[in-house]
Design a protein around this motif. Structure first.
Motif, PDB file in Angstrom:
ATOM      1  N   GLY A  98      10.382  90.860  74.517  1.00  0.00           N
ATOM      2  CA  GLY A  98       9.444  90.808  74.349  1.00  0.00           C
ATOM      3  C   GLY A  98       9.383  90.904  76.216  1.00  0.00           C
ATOM      4  O   GLY A  98       7.840  91.953  76.694  1.00  0.00           O
ATOM      5  N   VAL A  99       9.887  91.152  77.232  1.00  0.00           N
ATOM      6  CA  VAL A  99      10.002  90.834  78.442  1.00  0.00           C
ATOM      7  C   VAL A  99      11.060  92.605  78.191  1.00  0.00           C
ATOM      8  O   VAL A  99      12.528  92.103  78.698  1.00  0.00           O
ATOM      9  CB  VAL A  99      10.173  89.614  79.683  1.00  0.00           C
ATOM     10  N   LEU A 119      13.070  86.196  89.187  1.00  0.00           N
ATOM     11  CA  LEU A 119      12.680  88.239  90.202  1.00  0.00           C
ATOM     12  C   LEU A 119      12.099  88.876  89.038  1.00  0.00           C
ATOM     13  O   LEU A 119      13.073  89.294  88.377  1.00  0.00           O
ATOM     14  CB  LEU A 119      13.269  88.559  91.239  1.00  0.00           C
ATOM     15  N   VAL A 120      11.053  89.059  88.720  1.00  0.00           N
ATOM     16  CA  VAL A 120      11.107  90.280  87.630  1.00  0.00           C
ATOM     17  C   VAL A 120      10.323  91.975  88.218  1.00  0.00           C
ATOM     18  O   VAL A 120       9.793  91.872  88.992  1.00  0.00           O
ATOM     19  CB  VAL A 120       9.612  89.980  87.210  1.00  0.00           C
ATOM     20  N   GLY A 121      11.047  92.696  87.728  1.00  0.00           N
ATOM     21  CA  GLY A 121      11.261  94.153  88.130  1.00  0.00           C
ATOM     22  C   GLY A 121      12.045  94.724  89.171  1.00  0.00           C
ATOM     23  O   GLY A 121      11.979  93.895  90.021  1.00  0.00           O
ATOM     24  N   VAL A 180       7.334  84.673  89.383  1.00  0.00           N
ATOM     25  CA  VAL A 180       7.940  84.090  88.477  1.00  0.00           C
ATOM     26  C   VAL A 180       8.057  82.838  88.030  1.00  0.00           C
ATOM     27  O   VAL A 180       9.160  82.958  88.176  1.00  0.00           O
ATOM     28  CB  VAL A 180       7.370  84.983  86.927  1.00  0.00           C
ATOM     29  N   PHE A 181       7.611  81.768  87.799  1.00  0.00           N
ATOM     30  CA  PHE A 181       7.507  80.453  87.527  1.00  0.00           C
ATOM     31  C   PHE A 181       8.359  80.508  85.858  1.00  0.00           C
ATOM     32  O   PHE A 181       6.720  80.315  85.451  1.00  0.00           O
ATOM     33  CB  PHE A 181       7.293  79.555  88.162  1.00  0.00           C
ATOM     34  N   ILE A 182       9.323  79.753  84.937  1.00  0.00           N
ATOM     35  CA  ILE A 182       9.185  79.736  84.108  1.00  0.00           C
ATOM     36  C   ILE A 182       9.680  78.701  83.824  1.00  0.00           C
ATOM     37  O   ILE A 182      10.095  77.963  84.620  1.00  0.00           O
ATOM     38  CB  ILE A 182       9.825  80.631  83.024  1.00  0.00           C
ATOM     39  N   PRO A 183       8.469  76.995  82.719  1.00  0.00           N
ATOM     40  CA  PRO A 183       9.360  75.912  81.914  1.00  0.00           C
ATOM     41  C   PRO A 183      10.721  76.152  82.655  1.00  0.00           C
ATOM     42  O   PRO A 183      11.191  76.381  81.127  1.00  0.00           O
ATOM     43  CB  PRO A 183       9.054  75.214  81.779  1.00  0.00           C
ATOM     44  N   PRO A 237       7.248  82.327  75.656  1.00  0.00           N
ATOM     45  CA  PRO A 237       6.143  83.375  75.761  1.00  0.00           C
ATOM     46  C   PRO A 237       6.425  84.148  76.349  1.00  0.00           C
ATOM     47  O   PRO A 237       6.039  83.970  77.855  1.00  0.00           O
ATOM     48  CB  PRO A 237       5.694  82.875  75.232  1.00  0.00           C
ATOM     49  N   ASP A 238       6.565  85.150  76.213  1.00  0.00           N
ATOM     50  CA  ASP A 238       6.111  86.707  77.479  1.00  0.00           C
ATOM     51  C   ASP A 238       5.024  86.778  78.545  1.00  0.00           C
ATOM     52  O   ASP A 238       4.903  87.316  79.716  1.00  0.00           O
ATOM     53  CB  ASP A 238       6.167  87.977  76.493  1.00  0.00           C
ATOM     54  N   GLU A 239       3.822  85.859  77.403  1.00  0.00           N
ATOM     55  CA  GLU A 239       2.581  86.079  78.722  1.00  0.00           C
ATOM     56  C   GLU A 239       2.799  84.905  80.093  1.00  0.00           C
ATOM     57  O   GLU A 239       2.437  85.263  80.745  1.00  0.00           O
ATOM     58  CB  GLU A 239       1.702  85.247  77.812  1.00  0.00           C
ATOM     59  N   LEU A 240       3.714  84.126  79.673  1.00  0.00           N
ATOM     60  CA  LEU A 240       3.984  83.148  81.712  1.00  0.00           C
ATOM     61  C   LEU A 240       4.797  84.624  82.124  1.00  0.00           C
ATOM     62  O   LEU A 240       4.219  83.766  82.936  1.00  0.00           O
ATOM     63  CB  LEU A 240       5.025  82.777  80.604  1.00  0.00           C
TER      64      LEU A 240
END
Length: 172
Positions: free
Chosen positions: A112-113, A134-136, A142-145, A166-169
């Motif tokens: 999903g990303v 680091l996204v994009g 972005v911080f993901i558990p 979840p891609d919403e994160l």
């Protein structure tokens, strides 16, 4: 320090003869009880220190007697320093396990990303560790558990971490 990991920090003096307390940053301190040396990093480079004696103060704190450190003023010069060991001193892990520091720089694949994602750091926070990603192309942080339900697998050879977060994160 490339090729090294942080074992802990020299936090305070112990007594008046130059002994120092090493606060360990590991959940397996027993793996290092026979430690003979370590490195400190300074502005002039890596400095090796040799251990004469280790005494356990608490499960995560040791009192060290070091060669060349014989007084309080000697100890003052190294207090606050991070203690480093070569990666080869790490206890072996199962294939599905990993050390946080080894994930830095890994590519991340998450369903999903569609943007490129890289691990910048792993922050070991109380409660739960966080993957700092680091996204994009712009490097949005972005911080993901970093928790078992979100870790799919790790491919060390390709340096890829497969997540199932979840891609919403990624868009909070």
């Amino acid at each position: 320090m490339d090729g090294h990991f942080q074992l802990g920090r020299l936090t305070r003096k112990h007594g008046f003869k130059g002994n120092v307390v090493l606060k360990l940053d590991t959940d397996r301190p027993e793996a290092y009880t026979h430690l003979e040396s370590f490195w400190l990093e300074s502005t002039s480079g890596r400095i090796p220190f040799f251990i004469q004696e280790i005494k356990s103060l608490k499960s995560d704190e040791w009192v060290l007697t070091l060669e060349g450190i014989q007084s309080e003023s000697d100890a003052d010069q190294i207090l606050g320093s991070l203690v480093w060991l070569p990666d080869s001193a790490l206890p072996p892990l199962e294939a599905h396990q990993f050390y946080y520091h080894e994930l830095v720089g890994y590519q991340v694949v998450n369903p999903g990303v569609d943007e490129p994602v890289r691990v910048k750091d792993v922050l070991d926070r109380p409660g739960q560790p966080l993957l700092e990603l680091l996204v994009g192309e712009e490097g949005r942080v972005v911080f993901i558990p970093c928790v078992d339900p979100f870790i799919g697998r790790i491919d060390r050879d390709a340096r890829v971490l497969y997540l199932t977060a979840p891609d919403e994160l990624y868009f909070l």
